[in-house]
Design a protein around this motif. Structure first.
Motif, PDB file in Angstrom:
ATOM      1  N   ALA A   1       0.845  -1.196   0.000  1.00  0.00           N
ATOM      2  CA  ALA A   1       0.000   0.000   0.000  1.00  0.00           C
ATOM      3  C   ALA A   1       0.883   1.249   0.000  1.00  0.00           C
ATOM      4  O   ALA A   1       1.928   1.292   0.668  1.00  0.00           O
ATOM      5  N   GLY A   2       0.491   2.222  -0.759  1.00  0.00           N
ATOM      6  CA  GLY A   2       1.268   3.450  -0.824  1.00  0.00           C
ATOM      7  C   GLY A   2       1.121   4.295   0.436  1.00  0.00           C
ATOM      8  O   GLY A   2       0.215   4.087   1.250  1.00  0.00           O
ATOM      9  N   GLU A   3       2.044   5.204   0.621  1.00  0.00           N
ATOM     10  CA  GLU A   3       1.992   6.126   1.749  1.00  0.00           C
ATOM     11  C   GLU A   3       1.386   7.453   1.294  1.00  0.00           C
ATOM     12  O   GLU A   3       1.746   7.971   0.233  1.00  0.00           O
ATOM     13  N   VAL A   4       0.490   7.988   2.080  1.00  0.00           N
ATOM     14  CA  VAL A   4      -0.151   9.257   1.763  1.00  0.00           C
ATOM     15  C   VAL A   4       0.403  10.321   2.698  1.00  0.00           C
ATOM     16  O   VAL A   4       0.393  10.160   3.928  1.00  0.00           O
ATOM     17  N   HIS A   5       0.910  11.387   2.119  1.00  0.00           N
ATOM     18  CA  HIS A   5       1.445  12.508   2.902  1.00  0.00           C
ATOM     19  C   HIS A   5       0.693  13.776   2.513  1.00  0.00           C
ATOM     20  O   HIS A   5       0.583  14.098   1.332  1.00  0.00           O
ATOM     21  N   ASN A   6       0.194  14.469   3.474  1.00  0.00           N
ATOM     22  CA  ASN A   6      -0.462  15.744   3.218  1.00  0.00           C
ATOM     23  C   ASN A   6       0.588  16.843   3.150  1.00  0.00           C
ATOM     24  O   ASN A   6       1.470  16.935   4.011  1.00  0.00           O
ATOM     25  N   ASP A   7       0.493  17.637   2.114  1.00  0.00           N
ATOM     26  CA  ASP A   7       1.471  18.705   1.905  1.00  0.00           C
ATOM     27  C   ASP A   7       1.185  19.873   2.845  1.00  0.00           C
ATOM     28  O   ASP A   7       0.141  20.515   2.756  1.00  0.00           O
ATOM     29  N   SER A   8       2.139  20.124   3.716  1.00  0.00           N
ATOM     30  CA  SER A   8       2.005  21.254   4.648  1.00  0.00           C
ATOM     31  C   SER A   8       2.989  22.359   4.300  1.00  0.00           C
ATOM     32  O   SER A   8       3.434  23.123   5.175  1.00  0.00           O
ATOM     33  N   GLY A   9       3.349  22.404   3.017  1.00  0.00           N
ATOM     34  CA  GLY A   9       4.299  23.415   2.578  1.00  0.00           C
ATOM     35  C   GLY A   9       5.688  22.873   2.354  1.00  0.00           C
ATOM     36  O   GLY A   9       6.538  23.557   1.765  1.00  0.00           O
ATOM     37  N   ASP A  10       5.932  21.656   2.824  1.00  0.00           N
ATOM     38  CA  ASP A  10       7.257  21.062   2.659  1.00  0.00           C
ATOM     39  C   ASP A  10       7.196  19.805   1.796  1.00  0.00           C
ATOM     40  O   ASP A  10       8.081  18.947   1.863  1.00  0.00           O
ATOM     41  N   GLY A  11       6.131  19.694   0.977  1.00  0.00           N
ATOM     42  CA  GLY A  11       5.946  18.492   0.162  1.00  0.00           C
ATOM     43  C   GLY A  11       7.078  18.244  -0.807  1.00  0.00           C
ATOM     44  O   GLY A  11       7.504  17.104  -1.011  1.00  0.00           O
TER      45      GLY A  11
END
Length: 259
Positions: free
Chosen positions: A236-246
């Motif tokens: 399963a892929g990892e989901v990262h929310n962009d908080s400005g440092d994506g």
């Protein structure tokens, strides 16, 4: 114009593939005509025109006749089925030896102007049958064609190699392999499918070709499959929310993968 088009009956690319106890691919009810061979049949029909003859040729078990029926529905005029249990397990060289013998035999009826194949069979993806046939038949090979032009007895193709396009030409007779860019397959209507059932399919064996010498099939193969495992499930892929440092985090991930 008399053309032989070599085709193969293969497992559907969407189906699960399994090897039997002898290391051979287990074939099933969902086997189909190799998709790239449909382009080969279409190109053969186009080049032959209304007054030429297109002969579909295959080597395979009894159900490979279904692939020939498909080729006939796409416009081939007749078909040859090399069906012999002794041919099971043939590698590329053995397969080419059988197909070349069948083509020579057809050439005794009347000259063969062109042999056409798809660029590859989607079960093995070796893409070497055209070159092997050229070696057996001592003919020039124009392979991986994305465009095909016939002027008189001169065949000209373009193909993409890396970042460049090449233009090749040869006098007939020759070997031609085509990609799926070469044409648009005109899929058969009901009338063509019914008409295909009446077109002749001749079944021959290795003895008919003078090849009952043990040089084809598993006994004559230079390679064999000794083991295979199922493809592991994708993580399963990892989901990262962009908080400005994506962007930075993505760069760090790529650098980590490349280490």
């Amino acid at each position: 114009m008399r053309i032989v088009v070599c085709v193969k009956h293969v497992p559907d690319v969407q189906a699960e593939r399994v090897l039997g106890d002898e290391g051979f691919l287990v074939r099933g009810d969902d086997d189909v005509l190799n998709e790239l061979d449909e382009n080969a049949v279409q190109e053969s029909v186009d080049l032959a025109g209304g007054d030429g003859e297109v002969i579909a040729l295959t080597m395979g078990p009894e159900d490979a006749v279904d692939g020939l029926r498909r080729a006939l529905a796409l416009g081939a005029d007749r078909a040859i089925h090399v069906c012999d249990d002794r041919a099971a397990g043939s590698d590329v060289l053995g397969t080419a030896r059988v197909l070349a013998a069948a083509i020579r035999q057809l050439g005794e009826e009347a000259p063969i102007d062109l042999v056409v194949t798809g660029m590859a069979a989607l079960d093995g993806m070796t893409a070497t049958i055209p070159s092997a046939l050229a070696a057996h038949l001592d003919l020039p090979a124009l392979t991986l064609a994305k465009t095909v032009e016939l002027t008189g007895t001169v065949l000209r193709i373009t193909r993409t190699m890396g970042f460049s396009d090449e233009v090749l030409e040869a006098d007939l007779p020759a070997i031609l392999s085509v990609t799926d860019q070469a044409n648009e397959v005109r899929y058969p209507n009901f009338k063509a499918i019914m008409a295909a059932k009446k077109k002749p399919i001749d079944e021959i064996d290795l003895d008919d070709l003078g090849l009952g010498d043990g040089l084809v099939g598993a006994a004559g193969a230079g390679t064999r499959v000794t083991n295979a495992v199922e493809r592991p499930p994708r993580d399963a892929g990892e989901v990262h929310n962009d908080s400005g440092d994506g962007g930075r985090r993505l760069a760090d991930y790529i650098l980590g993968v490349m280490k």
